[in-house]
Each structure stands twice: as C-alpha cells, then as structure tokens.
Design a protein around this motif. Structure first.
Motif, short mmCIF file in Angstrom:
data_model
loop_
_atom_site.label_atom_id
_atom_site.label_comp_id
_atom_site.label_asym_id
_atom_site.label_seq_id
_atom_site.Cartn_x
_atom_site.Cartn_y
_atom_site.Cartn_z
N ILE A 153 0.85 -1.19 0.00
CA ILE A 153 0.00 0.00 0.00
C ILE A 153 0.89 1.24 0.00
CG2 ILE A 153 -2.03 -1.04 1.05
CD1 ILE A 153 -1.14 0.02 3.76
N ALA A 226 -3.31 -1.90 -8.84
CA ALA A 226 -4.75 -1.66 -8.91
C ALA A 226 -5.00 -0.24 -9.42
CB ALA A 226 -5.38 -1.86 -7.54
N LEU A 247 -1.85 -1.26 -3.99
CA LEU A 247 -2.94 -0.30 -3.95
C LEU A 247 -2.45 1.05 -3.46
CD1 LEU A 247 -4.26 -3.17 -2.38
CD2 LEU A 247 -6.22 -2.00 -3.34
N VAL A 287 -10.31 1.78 0.07
CA VAL A 287 -9.09 1.03 -0.20
C VAL A 287 -9.02 -0.27 0.61
CG1 VAL A 287 -7.72 2.29 1.54
CG2 VAL A 287 -6.58 1.21 -0.42
N ALA A 291 -8.75 -3.92 -1.09
CA ALA A 291 -7.70 -4.85 -0.68
C ALA A 291 -8.29 -6.21 -0.31
CB ALA A 291 -6.92 -4.28 0.51
#
Length: 307
Positions: A153, A226, A247, A287, A291
C-alpha cells in the motif's frame, strides 16, 4: 507482582500515557497495546513486553499486592475473560515482565478511548526490514506451500484503513504487507484496534516506494497494480506466481513510479495493471474493501488451481 498504583501522577502511569504520542513511540521503541485480545495475540506472536498493567478496580488500595483472580472476580467481569487475564499475567510475570495493578482511574488514564478490557501492555516495537524479507518469505512460503503473495500500500494514511487491510491480508493468507510510506506509524492504536491484533501475526515492512519497487524487481515478483482505468479485470490475473497486490490511496491513487515498465519488466512479464469493475455510480471502493476483494481473489485462485 508489583504493588498497586492508585495515582494518575505516578511516574509509571505518566510514562505509559506519553506513548499515545507517535513521536514518543518512535523515540523509545515502545507502544501501547490496549485490550485483552490484542495483548494476548501480541504475546503469543512473540512480541516482547516491557510491562503489563491490569485494572484492579476503583476501590484498589495503594501499595497492596492483590490477587488477580480474586480481585477481578469481585468486579463482575466475565469468568472466561478473568481466566484469560489471569493466564496472561502469570505468563508475563514468569518471563520477567513488570505486571502492575492500577486503580481504575489510573488505568483509564493510560487507556485509548472508552474501552476497558482490563489489561494494557507496553511492548517493544518490532517490524521487518526490507533486507530481511526474503528470509521471512522463504519460511512462510514453505509453511503454506505456495509462492509469496504480498500486499503493498502506498500513501494510505488513515490508521483505520491500514489496520483493516492488515486484518484482511492476514485472513486471506498474505505472506507480508509492505507499506510504501517511510514515516508511517505502524503501532498507532487505531491500526492495532482495526487489525484486531492481526498486525502482530503478519510481517510488516515500512520503506520507500523506490526501495520496495527495486526489491520486487530484484526478486522477479509480479506487480499487480490496482488502477481504475486499466483493461485487465482483477480475476483474469494468474496469481500463482510470486505476486504483489499494490494499492494506492483513495484520494491520489498510486504514484507514476508504479506504472513505469523497464525492459526487465517486459522480459519477465512483471508489471500487470488490474481493475475492479464498478457497476454503479461510485468510481472506486474504499481502499480496505478493495484490498479485501483482491486478497481473497488471489487466495481463491490459488486454492482452485491446487485442487
């Protein structure tokens, strides 16, 4: 067992309370674990405790050394929870941890929010360095029998979102989470609470985006980025390869670094751009929800091909 502390101005209470601040946590390498479930999971996962406070009730008397079971039984707490607290305090004390009873007002002075589950631990911070990740993944992949599956992330700053991502990743069997934000405070109380203690079970790496991308390239890890506007549907990817699901933040997405493709990326087919279909009027998911979908898709794809 230490004697009961009743004053909110006691040096131990004041020192622990200061750990609410990120700056102090970084300086001391210590953090608070508020809650029986979270403290127990940290202890079982090998985190080193400096001290363990327990709530001896509002009528606790200074300098007494109360029995944990008898004291908690008089408070009307659930018997099963009382037994868990008794076991945790006994195990901690047996290993030299400072187990300290506090009167309720001193206990709540340290605690985070309104929840009082009877125990608060002060633990030493413990994360995984990027240089250690290969060894950690080899061990975890050997146990699972599958290629490394990572979560990455970037720029996700809300602690609750990060905690929820850790919780989903742990549930889906992600081998490690890489946080591409160098100064992120992993041990923020909201991260711990939102993860339900899963943070203590999952290897966490905090480093720069540049270093993480370089590491993924070095070890030939497929990078599934993503992005909302890319053509490849999330379920079309082959997740059986060593894979990192990447992400970005809801506000800004991923930085351009993640879309850069080198000749080596092309040679080994390392860069993949995936999207989740959005069939309503919203253009993206939270988010942590995204995920969870991607982590479990990877898990389902791997489990299906193992049959």
């Amino acid at each position: 067992m230490f004697a009961t502390i009743v004053s909110v101005n006691n040096p131990r209470v004041k020192s622990a309370t200061q750990l609410r601040e990120s700056r102090i946590r970084r300086q001391r390498g210590l953090f608070l674990i508020d809650g029986l479930r979270e403290a127990t999971r940290a202890w079982r996962c090998g985190f080193r405790f400096d001290s363990l406070f327990w709530d001896a009730g509002s009528s606790a008397v200074a300098d007494q050394r109360p029995d944990v079971f008898q004291t908690l039984s008089a408070t009307g707490r659930d018997p099963a929870r009382i037994q868990e607290i008794v076991e945790l305090t006994a195990q901690c004390e047996a290993r030299g941890v400072h187990v300290i009873p506090l009167r309720t007002d001193a206990f709540t002075k340290i605690g985070f929010g309104d929840r009082n589950e009877g125990v608060i631990a002060v633990a030493h911070t413990q994360t995984t360095e990027l240089s250690q990740l290969e060894t950690v993944l080899n061990e975890r992949s050997k146990d699972s029998g599958q290629a490394p599956l990572l979560g990455v992330i970037e720029g996700v700053e809300k602690p609750g979102n990060v905690g929820a991502i850790i919780r989903s990743g742990d549930g889906a069997g992600i081998h490690a989470l890489l946080i591409a934000t160098e100064r992120f405070d992993v041990f923020n109380p909201n991260v711990i609470r939102a993860s339900l203690g899963a943070i203590f079970h999952m290897p966490i790496v905090v480093d720069s985006s540049e270093n993480i991308v370089a590491w993924l390239r070095r070890y030939k890890v497929q990078r599934a980025t993503a992005l909302c506007d890319e053509a490849l549907q999330f379920h079309q990817l082959d997740y059986r390869r060593p894979t990192a699901i990447i992400l970005g933040s809801e506000a800004y997405g991923l930085t351009d670094l993640w879309a850069q493709e080198t000749s080596e990326d092309k040679q080994f087919d390392l860069l993949k751009k995936i999207r989740l279909p959005m069939l309503g009027i919203a253009d993206s998911l939270n988010v942590s929800n995204a995920a969870a979908v991607l982590f479990y898709q990877a898990r389902c794809a791997r489990d299906y091909h193992m049959k």
